[in-house]
Design a protein around this motif. Sequence first.
Motif, PDB file in Angstrom:
ATOM      1  N   TYR A  32     -10.470 -76.717  12.508  1.00 15.53           N
ATOM      2  CA  TYR A  32     -10.768 -76.875  11.086  1.00 15.53           C
ATOM      3  C   TYR A  32     -11.407 -75.655  10.415  1.00 15.53           C
ATOM      4  CZ  TYR A  32     -10.497 -81.553  13.106  1.00 15.53           C
ATOM      5  OH  TYR A  32     -10.109 -82.651  13.820  1.00 15.53           O
ATOM      6  N   HIS A  34     -10.483 -72.830   9.585  1.00 13.11           N
ATOM      7  CA  HIS A  34      -9.679 -72.085   8.609  1.00 13.11           C
ATOM      8  C   HIS A  34      -9.624 -72.777   7.243  1.00 13.11           C
ATOM      9  CE1 HIS A  34      -6.914 -75.151  10.085  1.00 13.11           C
ATOM     10  NE2 HIS A  34      -6.177 -74.942   9.007  1.00 13.11           N
ATOM     11  N   LEU A  35     -10.066 -74.028   7.187  1.00 11.95           N
ATOM     12  CA  LEU A  35      -9.992 -74.795   5.947  1.00 11.95           C
ATOM     13  C   LEU A  35     -11.186 -74.488   5.048  1.00 11.95           C
ATOM     14  CD1 LEU A  35      -9.019 -78.251   7.524  1.00 11.95           C
ATOM     15  CD2 LEU A  35      -7.499 -76.713   6.251  1.00 11.95           C
ATOM     16  N   THR A  36     -10.921 -74.287   3.769  1.00  5.65           N
ATOM     17  CA  THR A  36     -12.004 -74.082   2.806  1.00  5.65           C
ATOM     18  C   THR A  36     -12.464 -75.443   2.274  1.00  5.65           C
ATOM     19  OG1 THR A  36     -10.575 -73.963   0.850  1.00  5.65           O
ATOM     20  CG2 THR A  36     -10.917 -71.918   2.101  1.00  5.65           C
ATOM     21  N   TYR A  37     -13.582 -75.410   1.588  1.00  9.25           N
ATOM     22  CA  TYR A  37     -14.086 -76.655   0.988  1.00  9.25           C
ATOM     23  C   TYR A  37     -13.085 -77.208  -0.018  1.00  9.25           C
ATOM     24  CZ  TYR A  37     -17.476 -79.931  -1.025  1.00  9.25           C
ATOM     25  OH  TYR A  37     -18.137 -81.068  -1.454  1.00  9.25           O
ATOM     26  N   ASP A  39      -9.837 -76.779   0.035  1.00  7.26           N
ATOM     27  CA  ASP A  39      -8.702 -77.339   0.770  1.00  7.26           C
ATOM     28  C   ASP A  39      -8.941 -78.814   1.085  1.00  7.26           C
ATOM     29  OD1 ASP A  39      -7.360 -74.911   0.857  1.00  7.26           O
ATOM     30  OD2 ASP A  39      -8.193 -74.357   2.815  1.00  7.26           O
ATOM     31  N   LEU A  40     -10.165 -79.125   1.434  1.00 10.11           N
ATOM     32  CA  LEU A  40     -10.502 -80.468   1.897  1.00 10.11           C
ATOM     33  C   LEU A  40     -10.868 -81.420   0.767  1.00 10.11           C
ATOM     34  CD1 LEU A  40     -12.714 -79.235   4.849  1.00 10.11           C
ATOM     35  CD2 LEU A  40     -10.545 -80.467   5.115  1.00 10.11           C
ATOM     36  N   ARG A 108      -6.157 -89.407   5.454  1.00 11.34           N
ATOM     37  CA  ARG A 108      -6.318 -88.185   4.670  1.00 11.34           C
ATOM     38  C   ARG A 108      -7.650 -88.144   3.929  1.00 11.34           C
ATOM     39  NH1 ARG A 108      -2.231 -85.117   0.404  1.00 11.34           N
ATOM     40  NH2 ARG A 108      -3.580 -83.302   0.152  1.00 11.34           N
ATOM     41  N   ASN A 112     -10.544 -85.904   5.499  1.00 16.86           N
ATOM     42  CA  ASN A 112     -10.905 -84.651   4.826  1.00 16.86           C
ATOM     43  C   ASN A 112     -12.384 -84.613   4.447  1.00 16.86           C
ATOM     44  OD1 ASN A 112      -8.249 -83.971   5.085  1.00 16.86           O
ATOM     45  ND2 ASN A 112      -7.894 -83.533   2.924  1.00 16.86           N
TER      46      ASN A 112
END
Length: 283
Positions: A32, A34-37, A39-40, A108, A112
């Motif tokens: 996880y 690589h995910l930005t805030y 993105d989530l 989802r 997230n």
Amino acid sequence: MPFNPQKYIITDNIPQFQKFMQSDSVTALSLYSHLTYNDLMVLDSGKRRDIITVPSNKFDIQNGHVAIVQYLAPAQHVSGLNVCRFASEGCKKSCLGYTGRLALNVDRTYTNKTIALYLYTEQYLSDLINDLDTLCYTYQKQNKFVYLRLNGLSDLPFDWVIDFDLLFEDIFNFLGGYDYTKKPVNDQTMNHHYTYSWNEKSTLQIANRFDRVAYVVLKKDKVRLMSEYPDIFTDGNISDIRPKDRTRHVLLPFKGKKTDNDFVMSYDAMVSLLGLNNTEGVT
């Protein structure tokens, strides 16, 4: 003076809180990081996901009191994380997160939010507290008082990272937080209440540390127990606001189709556990 959510975040405890969420830190970070805030937490429409769910029925609204809830993905649904560290096998099998409308959001929305809370704890908590302030203001205009339940499907120690006592002081119609927990220690504070959630691994020694204990029972057994022992039990299906219950013992109806474990209590098991046939009675 503008509302400042940072005032209520206990930042020194965030690393400890994040560690508590982990089941495998290497897996969690590799999957996880690589995910930005955004993105989530930001939808395709550009709107941020709602962190808090507002009530839509009388179950969460009682006599001018409103319970608002946060839902995260349950237990170990998110690889590398565990937001229900003390969940028993029976609890996992019977989890409400996989039933009804809640199940539609697990894969989802709740997933997230859970990842965002883990990776970007301070930013997530800041948004959460802002949302709480906004909702409290809305309900204040309706002459309603607000309780906040942050563990709708989880069991995380939010009291480590949120100062509920300070929120209680500063927000006029905020009455505090409350949650169900399977933790063997009662970390209840003045303005954050814990109800112990009985499961097949529980003992009376643990349960006696709490002033409220909830049991999942078959619907027919709940009806019988409420009929025969109305002074002992509270019907947890009438309201979810546990700090306002009139008795210590709360009965919650099992909502699954079938059960093959001792997590769901029968009439006979409840009578035996609490010694209801004894003339001295229970408290």
